[in-house]
Design a protein around this motif. Sequence first.
Motif, PDB file in Angstrom:
ATOM      1  N   PHE A 323       0.806  -1.233   0.000  1.00 44.39           N
ATOM      2  CA  PHE A 323       0.000   0.000   0.000  1.00 44.39           C
ATOM      3  C   PHE A 323       0.835   1.278   0.000  1.00 44.39           C
ATOM      4  CE2 PHE A 323      -2.751  -3.308   1.678  1.00 44.39           C
ATOM      5  CZ  PHE A 323      -3.862  -3.133   0.893  1.00 44.39           C
ATOM      6  N   LEU A 324       2.163   1.091   0.132  1.00 40.03           N
ATOM      7  CA  LEU A 324       3.044   2.263   0.233  1.00 40.03           C
ATOM      8  C   LEU A 324       2.897   3.230  -0.955  1.00 40.03           C
ATOM      9  CD1 LEU A 324       5.352   3.667   1.816  1.00 40.03           C
ATOM     10  CD2 LEU A 324       6.963   2.273   0.530  1.00 40.03           C
ATOM     11  N   PRO A 325       3.049   2.734  -2.207  1.00 39.19           N
ATOM     12  CA  PRO A 325       2.994   3.702  -3.321  1.00 39.19           C
ATOM     13  C   PRO A 325       1.650   4.407  -3.415  1.00 39.19           C
ATOM     14  CG  PRO A 325       3.819   1.575  -4.081  1.00 39.19           C
ATOM     15  CD  PRO A 325       3.310   1.363  -2.696  1.00 39.19           C
ATOM     16  N   LEU A 326       0.555   3.717  -3.189  1.00 36.47           N
ATOM     17  CA  LEU A 326      -0.728   4.376  -3.416  1.00 36.47           C
ATOM     18  C   LEU A 326      -1.049   5.368  -2.310  1.00 36.47           C
ATOM     19  CD1 LEU A 326      -3.515   3.233  -1.786  1.00 36.47           C
ATOM     20  CD2 LEU A 326      -2.926   1.215  -3.088  1.00 36.47           C
ATOM     21  N   LEU A 327      -0.572   5.100  -1.072  1.00 35.34           N
ATOM     22  CA  LEU A 327      -0.852   6.052   0.007  1.00 35.34           C
ATOM     23  C   LEU A 327      -0.035   7.325  -0.152  1.00 35.34           C
ATOM     24  CD1 LEU A 327      -1.161   3.614   3.034  1.00 35.34           C
ATOM     25  CD2 LEU A 327      -2.967   5.012   1.997  1.00 35.34           C
ATOM     26  N   ILE A 328       1.290   7.166  -0.345  1.00 31.38           N
ATOM     27  CA  ILE A 328       2.067   8.399  -0.457  1.00 31.38           C
ATOM     28  C   ILE A 328       1.780   9.079  -1.791  1.00 31.38           C
ATOM     29  CG2 ILE A 328       3.820   7.606   1.179  1.00 31.38           C
ATOM     30  CD1 ILE A 328       5.702   7.122  -1.062  1.00 31.38           C
ATOM     31  N   GLY A 329       1.471   8.275  -2.814  1.00 25.60           N
ATOM     32  CA  GLY A 329       1.106   8.870  -4.106  1.00 25.60           C
ATOM     33  C   GLY A 329      -0.161   9.715  -4.006  1.00 25.60           C
ATOM     34  N   SER A 330      -1.149   9.244  -3.233  1.00 23.52           N
ATOM     35  CA  SER A 330      -2.412   9.980  -3.112  1.00 23.52           C
ATOM     36  C   SER A 330      -2.206  11.324  -2.430  1.00 23.52           C
ATOM     37  CB  SER A 330      -3.426   9.157  -2.317  1.00 23.52           C
ATOM     38  OG  SER A 330      -3.731   7.971  -3.031  1.00 23.52           O
ATOM     39  N   GLY A 331      -1.358  11.343  -1.394  1.00 22.04           N
ATOM     40  CA  GLY A 331      -1.054  12.613  -0.744  1.00 22.04           C
ATOM     41  C   GLY A 331      -0.426  13.579  -1.738  1.00 22.04           C
ATOM     42  N   GLY A 332       0.508  13.059  -2.525  1.00 25.05           N
ATOM     43  CA  GLY A 332       1.174  13.891  -3.520  1.00 25.05           C
ATOM     44  C   GLY A 332       0.214  14.392  -4.583  1.00 25.05           C
ATOM     45  N   ASN A 333      -0.677  13.501  -5.045  1.00 26.30           N
ATOM     46  CA  ASN A 333      -1.636  13.917  -6.082  1.00 26.30           C
ATOM     47  C   ASN A 333      -2.598  14.994  -5.569  1.00 26.30           C
ATOM     48  OD1 ASN A 333      -0.525  12.142  -7.895  1.00 26.30           O
ATOM     49  ND2 ASN A 333      -2.028  10.524  -7.525  1.00 26.30           N
ATOM     50  N   ALA A 334      -3.144  14.773  -4.375  1.00 29.02           N
ATOM     51  CA  ALA A 334      -4.060  15.770  -3.809  1.00 29.02           C
ATOM     52  C   ALA A 334      -3.327  17.089  -3.587  1.00 29.02           C
ATOM     53  CB  ALA A 334      -4.655  15.256  -2.499  1.00 29.02           C
ATOM     54  N   GLY A 335      -2.076  16.983  -3.151  1.00 26.11           N
ATOM     55  CA  GLY A 335      -1.277  18.183  -2.931  1.00 26.11           C
ATOM     56  C   GLY A 335      -0.994  18.935  -4.224  1.00 26.11           C
ATOM     57  N   SER A 336      -0.677  18.204  -5.307  1.00 28.23           N
ATOM     58  CA  SER A 336      -0.428  18.891  -6.593  1.00 28.23           C
ATOM     59  C   SER A 336      -1.681  19.578  -7.068  1.00 28.23           C
ATOM     60  CB  SER A 336      -0.017  17.917  -7.700  1.00 28.23           C
ATOM     61  OG  SER A 336       0.779  16.909  -7.249  1.00 28.23           O
ATOM     62  N   GLN A 337      -2.829  18.932  -6.869  1.00 26.24           N
ATOM     63  CA  GLN A 337      -4.089  19.566  -7.268  1.00 26.24           C
ATOM     64  C   GLN A 337      -4.266  20.898  -6.548  1.00 26.24           C
ATOM     65  OE1 GLN A 337      -7.175  16.707  -6.345  1.00 26.24           O
ATOM     66  NE2 GLN A 337      -7.210  15.929  -8.443  1.00 26.24           N
ATOM     67  N   ALA A 338      -4.108  20.859  -5.226  1.00 25.03           N
ATOM     68  CA  ALA A 338      -4.315  22.071  -4.438  1.00 25.03           C
ATOM     69  C   ALA A 338      -3.312  23.145  -4.846  1.00 25.03           C
ATOM     70  CB  ALA A 338      -4.192  21.753  -2.949  1.00 25.03           C
TER      71      ALA A 338
ATOM     72  N   PHE B 298      -6.152   3.413  -7.782  1.00 23.07           N
ATOM     73  CA  PHE B 298      -6.130   2.067  -8.342  1.00 23.07           C
ATOM     74  C   PHE B 298      -4.941   1.874  -9.267  1.00 23.07           C
ATOM     75  CE2 PHE B 298     -10.463   2.478  -6.779  1.00 23.07           C
ATOM     76  CZ  PHE B 298     -10.532   1.314  -6.021  1.00 23.07           C
ATOM     77  N   GLY B 299      -4.536   2.963  -9.943  1.00 25.72           N
ATOM     78  CA  GLY B 299      -3.324   2.873 -10.763  1.00 25.72           C
ATOM     79  C   GLY B 299      -2.111   2.528  -9.917  1.00 25.72           C
ATOM     80  N   ASN B 300      -2.052   3.125  -8.731  1.00 26.75           N
ATOM     81  CA  ASN B 300      -0.892   2.915  -7.862  1.00 26.75           C
ATOM     82  C   ASN B 300      -0.837   1.513  -7.272  1.00 26.75           C
ATOM     83  OD1 ASN B 300       1.004   5.083  -7.607  1.00 26.75           O
ATOM     84  ND2 ASN B 300      -0.689   6.349  -6.907  1.00 26.75           N
ATOM     85  N   ILE B 301      -1.967   0.801  -7.330  1.00 22.40           N
ATOM     86  CA  ILE B 301      -1.964  -0.582  -6.826  1.00 22.40           C
ATOM     87  C   ILE B 301      -0.946  -1.417  -7.590  1.00 22.40           C
ATOM     88  CG2 ILE B 301      -3.353  -2.699  -6.808  1.00 22.40           C
ATOM     89  CD1 ILE B 301      -5.661  -1.102  -5.779  1.00 22.40           C
ATOM     90  N   PHE B 302      -0.768  -1.104  -8.881  1.00 20.04           N
ATOM     91  CA  PHE B 302       0.196  -1.873  -9.668  1.00 20.04           C
ATOM     92  C   PHE B 302       1.612  -1.716  -9.127  1.00 20.04           C
ATOM     93  CE2 PHE B 302      -3.326  -1.283 -12.634  1.00 20.04           C
ATOM     94  CZ  PHE B 302      -3.532  -2.608 -12.999  1.00 20.04           C
TER      95      PHE B 302
END
Lengths: 457, 457
Positions: A323-338, B298-302
């Motif tokens: 779950f590491l990539p998707l959790l830290i990736g999600s923070g980064g994605n939401a942050g880039s959006q903001a 879901f992309g990051n799950i990969f």
Amino acid sequence: MSDTTEAASQTLAEQLLEAIEQNDGEAMAILVNDMPAPDFAEFVREQALDLSHKLLSFLAIEQRARVFGYFQPEDQKALAEQMPQATLAELLTHMNSDERADLFNQLADNLKAQVMRLLAHNEREDLRLLASYAEGTAGALMSSDYVAVPARSTVAQAFEIIRATAPSAETVYDIYCIDHMGRLVGTVSLRQLILARKEARLEKVMATEVVTATVDEAQETVANLIAHYDLLALPIIDLGGRLVGIVTYDDAMDVAEQEATEDIHRGASVQPLDRGLSTSSLFAVYKSRVVWLVLLVFGNIFSGAGIAHFEDTIAAQVALVFFLPLLIGSGGNAGSQAATLIVRGLATGEVRMRDWFRLFGREVLIAAALGLTMALAIAPIGAIRGGEIIAMTVGLTMVTVVIFGSLAGLSLPFLLRRIGWDPATASAPLVTTLIDACGVLIYFGIATALLNLPAAT
Amino acid sequence: MSDTTEAASQTLAEQLLEAIEQNDGEAMAILVNDMPAPDFAEFVREQALDLSHKLLSFLAIEQRARVFGYFQPEDQKALAEQMPQATLAELLTHMNSDERADLFNQLADNLKAQVMRLLAHNEREDLRLLASYAEGTAGALMSSDYVAVPARSTVAQAFEIIRATAPSAETVYDIYCIDHMGRLVGTVSLRQLILARKEARLEKVMATEVVTATVDEAQETVANLIAHYDLLALPIIDLGGRLVGIVTYDDAMDVAEQEATEDIHRGASVQPLDRGLSTSSLFAVYKSRVVWLVLLVFGNIFSGAGIAHFEDTIAAQVALVFFLPLLIGSGGNAGSQAATLIVRGLATGEVRMRDWFRLFGREVLIAAALGLTMALAIAPIGAIRGGEIIAMTVGLTMVTVVIFGSLAGLSLPFLLRRIGWDPATASAPLVTTLIDACGVLIYFGIATALLNLPAAT
């Protein structure tokens, strides 16, 4: 119909290609003169230099000068350097003063000197002045082809001056009223002149509250003033208040497009390119990308160090890595959006520095909703891969990193502007890198607590 | 001087605040009338509704209508709904036809019906027509305040029509020549008319190759045509070729800014907002961000699955984890850079579909140089943390992921356009997510081979 127009131009281009193939000079001459200048400039861009010279030779000098203004700088330079010097001097004489100065500035120094000698006195002085302003300033952008009329003239006298200037002026729709020292004292539109009595003096008709810029003003500011006040042209004055040029709305549109491109590039950690992507040298593209890429490598070391630090936690519960990539990736994605929303808002003026507090409050709610949605999406997978506790860990981490990432992303551009940097420095890759490192700590911190794992050493 | 202008406006705003504080009606009236319309509109935006009404009441109806056109849609709506209906009808009558239609479209349905009844026949019909076009089309953007003259008129007759229309027309500088059916047959500029003989017929003077758009054309295309051909205004025709409106360059500038904002938002995986960030509802901002965030989860799950797959490799050589974020991050960053450069190039027309092959070739060289630079930067740290072999693994992976990421990032926008999607869908977060997953495989693949580690099961 634009479809028809485009289709018609398409056909003109195709017909021209055919005429070239059949070496039909007469047809070429007709077609070249029928094509709108911007379309013909694009057509020529695709052709070999020899053919370009030949096609251009079918145009009268005035039209050739107009087409030349639509060429890319590098094409202008290539064509100009192959011309006989007398032809080049004639071309320069007929070009708009701002485009002439741009072309001149690209020529090799010895060619500059030779061409200068072939120009008439007036053109030479005008060119020397316009070519002297630094790139990116109002002076470098402006044209000297404006209509200036003494403020004491009558409307009838003004019309005579306008008629005499009309063929070479960039615009005759804004008329600039000057005093005996050449200082700008007012403007009057051609629309007003048409409605005014012939014997009225301009100083009675003109508007005296004039929006202006000085020659050293940044081109971005000039474009913003033109857009903000819906101007046809912005008069440019020197430090003594004397009128020295105008910047027209079409140049402002080009500047706005160029500035938007720079902002978009900065948003992906690419430093602005001087030229288009296709025509920049390989080294220029390399240089525009390498600095941030290397800086970000070192930024990412923190994430790596964070992960390495929690080695024992990972060893005890390997499902966490999944779950590491998707959790830290999600923070980064939401942050880039903001960050992106704020950077653009600050650029257009829609968001101001004092809005930070209010937008921060809104972002808390938005980010919480986003985090909850994403936690709900991912928790079932957590439950399947590792059971309830993993699902809880993953869900809680998701909410936390999305809120943290969003608030950090929202605040960074404000912070950058506060310390005097360009807020656009808060690019998606930079925001992602910063938030990734914190995301690692948040994830393993929560996991250590919830899973009762050995704390990191 | 723009500094002076801004400073002066600043002072006007400050003086006005002072006058409001002292409740000095006379001073307010003078200041309000001195302030340029866009600045006054911005000033009013900050004030309470009651005060806004009071300040607006100091303006003559024509100027009030002008200022109203500069308000944000939501402010327009709030102010309009509090006005007596007769006042609102008077305001609508004096507004530019395009701004009138925009305001009208925001009113509640019952208010629309009531206001309609108070308008004169001409305004009512004009409003009904303009308000009927779908948002985002040429029809919704256009104004019906243009100058149309029968093509058979003489120049002198045209001047009479222009003088009669000048006070209400958006522009009198492009004059549209129509036949007896109202079809557009040519245009003539006021500049040409001034130079022409009074008794010449327009059909002898006018240009017949006219760039036009139909009412259903996308506003982005309209803005691009105006910018491409440097037009003051673009005539809009219906399907029968009849002239029905014009779009002026200042509206094109607004559209260009709006489209750039949408592209910038898309680049960070944010779907376009209808309104500004500050004035959008919380739910609208949530909605614009949530879809892509969840898809990217879901992309990051990969990536996660990739890491989990190489569990044994990681266990055998834990130092590898330290370099994981920076290696896959670098591929993603280089890929976002490449994608962003292409997306913007395609949007401005600087890059065309057929450029893919040439740009791909260039990117191989640029990405190789970038990858080598980054490998050189990180290899020493690899050597320190894990010895020579780790340094080699990290360096080789860096070069590979940067080249792979760059080429994938460059190609994705072309691919998206080829299948008919918006190339801007290739946002930084999407590109990063796709490349991350591949980066994991590349890294551990190289590590397994070089370090002679147990292959993944």
